[in-house]
Design a protein around this motif. Structure first.
Motif, PDB file in Angstrom:
ATOM      1  N   LYS A  99       0.827  -1.205   0.000  1.00  0.00           N
ATOM      2  CA  LYS A  99       0.000   0.000   0.000  1.00  0.00           C
ATOM      3  C   LYS A  99       0.860   1.254   0.000  1.00  0.00           C
ATOM      4  CE  LYS A  99      -3.911  -2.143   2.423  1.00  0.00           C
ATOM      5  NZ  LYS A  99      -4.712  -2.136   3.671  1.00  0.00           N
ATOM      6  N   PHE A 100       1.940   1.208   0.769  1.00  0.00           N
ATOM      7  CA  PHE A 100       2.814   2.371   0.864  1.00  0.00           C
ATOM      8  C   PHE A 100       3.477   2.662  -0.483  1.00  0.00           C
ATOM      9  CE2 PHE A 100       7.085   4.099   1.810  1.00  0.00           C
ATOM     10  CZ  PHE A 100       6.693   5.318   2.364  1.00  0.00           C
ATOM     11  N   VAL A 101       3.991   1.624  -1.135  1.00  0.00           N
ATOM     12  CA  VAL A 101       4.685   1.803  -2.414  1.00  0.00           C
ATOM     13  C   VAL A 101       3.719   2.250  -3.506  1.00  0.00           C
ATOM     14  CG1 VAL A 101       6.052   0.637  -4.206  1.00  0.00           C
ATOM     15  CG2 VAL A 101       6.482   0.156  -1.804  1.00  0.00           C
ATOM     16  N   SER A 102       2.454   1.890  -3.389  1.00  0.00           N
ATOM     17  CA  SER A 102       1.470   2.282  -4.402  1.00  0.00           C
ATOM     18  C   SER A 102       1.286   3.798  -4.468  1.00  0.00           C
ATOM     19  CB  SER A 102       0.125   1.606  -4.119  1.00  0.00           C
ATOM     20  OG  SER A 102      -0.449   2.110  -2.917  1.00  0.00           O
ATOM     21  N   LEU A 103       1.718   4.496  -3.433  1.00  0.00           N
ATOM     22  CA  LEU A 103       1.601   5.947  -3.395  1.00  0.00           C
ATOM     23  C   LEU A 103       2.719   6.646  -4.163  1.00  0.00           C
ATOM     24  CD1 LEU A 103       0.732   6.368   0.414  1.00  0.00           C
ATOM     25  CD2 LEU A 103      -0.856   6.230  -1.521  1.00  0.00           C
ATOM     26  N   PHE A 104       3.713   5.862  -4.633  1.00  0.00           N
ATOM     27  CA  PHE A 104       4.873   6.458  -5.302  1.00  0.00           C
ATOM     28  C   PHE A 104       4.579   6.878  -6.741  1.00  0.00           C
ATOM     29  CE2 PHE A 104       8.342   4.182  -2.614  1.00  0.00           C
ATOM     30  CZ  PHE A 104       7.796   4.757  -1.475  1.00  0.00           C
ATOM     31  N   ALA A 105       3.455   6.507  -7.273  1.00  0.00           N
ATOM     32  CA  ALA A 105       3.085   6.844  -8.659  1.00  0.00           C
ATOM     33  C   ALA A 105       4.124   6.347  -9.650  1.00  0.00           C
ATOM     34  CB  ALA A 105       2.896   8.354  -8.802  1.00  0.00           C
TER      35      ALA A 105
END
Length: 304
Positions: A160-166
């Protein structure tokens, strides 16, 4: 079973037998076996640390098989020197949060964690997170949690955290030590992860190491000094723990001699459907009922 289980003789003076490998010990009549390592001995008694529980037991040499008596005699004469091996360099380190890390210190270092997603999988420095050793995964999550001030406890949290990196990788520069886990995985652990006591040892030569940024020989020397100091520190900690255990055993033995308590061996076995092996536990207690009540709560699913 061995006839005389002495927790510690009052006049016992132990010879230091560091880092002995566990082995199976056999009673003189062959009826009883005990797995453990020799940590000390004198002319009449051997002190063994039981495999698994880590409990200490002092056993009269007369109660051991001839092979075991010869082994103790040989260890005493040789000064208990053992061949150096990778296992001897493995020590247990503690993080600020209490996480225990069994690892071998290799060198100082500066390294970046590059967090990214490739083909749907989270990667650390180009390697899929899911392929790391479980302990390695836990360490990575702890490091990233501190750096990002965000709790990341499992792989789904990381996804979930990495998904915010666009789609853009993110790098974190780290300073610390390179460690090798029992699995063979190598991991860079930043200084801020270690407990205060461990950090005092590991960070001692860090400034010197940084100064020698172009001198590989000097850096290698600082690495060696750090490893040696770390090993000495761990051995000292282990010896202090053993000393404290022996002091407790002396106290218990004094109570036994004065009749305040007795030494009991409680033999237990797993109940039907419970996985485990029969074992025995030595405790000091006034009577057998008290001894049993002290042991059984610690072994759910076992019976005396």
């Amino acid at each position: 079973m061995l006839r005389h289980f002495l927790l510690l003789a009052a006049v016992l003076v132990t010879a230091s037998i560091a880092d002995a490998k566990p082995r199976t010990w056999t009673s003189a009549d062959g009826a009883y076996k005990l797995d453990g390592e020799l940590i000390g001995s004198n002319e009449t008694t051997a002190i063994l640390k039981r495999r698994g529980s880590g409990r200490l037991a002092a056993i009269e040499l007369a109660d051991l098989s001839e092979e075991d008596r010869n082994f103790v005699k040989k260890q005493g004469k040789s000064g208990s020197k053992q061949e150096a091996g990778d296992d001897l360099e493995m020590h247990t380190w503690t993080s600020r949060e209490g996480l225990k890390i069994r690892a071998k210190i290799l060198a100082y270092g500066k390294k970046e964690y590059t967090l990214d997603r490739k083909l749907g999988a989270v990667t650390i420095n180009g390697k899929a997170f899911s392929t790391f050793d479980p302990l390695h995964q836990k360490l990575i999550l702890r490091v990233l949690s501190v750096l990002e001030k965000t709790p990341l406890e499992k792989q789904s949290d990381l996804n979930k955290f990495v998904s915010l990196f666009a789609g853009q990788p993110k790098s974190y520069p780290l300073e610390g030590v390179l460690m090798e886990l029992p699995s063979g995985d190598q991991i860079a652990v930043p200084f801020f992860m270690f407990s205060e006591k461990d950090l005092e040892v590991l960070q001692a030569g860090w400034e010197n190491w940084q100064k020698y940024h172009t001198d590989e020989d000097a850096r290698a020397r600082e690495d060696l000094m750090m490893r040696s100091e770390a090993s000495h520190y761990q051995q000292s900690m282990a010896q202090e723990q053993q000393r404290q255990q022996l002091e407790v055993l002396k106290f218990n033995m004094a109570a036994v001699r004065t009749g305040l308590t007795s030494i009991w061996e409680v033999q237990i076995a797993p109940n039907r459907g419970v996985y485990g092996r029969p074992t025995s536990i030595m405790v000091t207690a006034r009577d057998s009922l008290t001894a049993t009540q002290m042991v059984l709560p610690n072994y759910p699913g076992f019976s005396m």
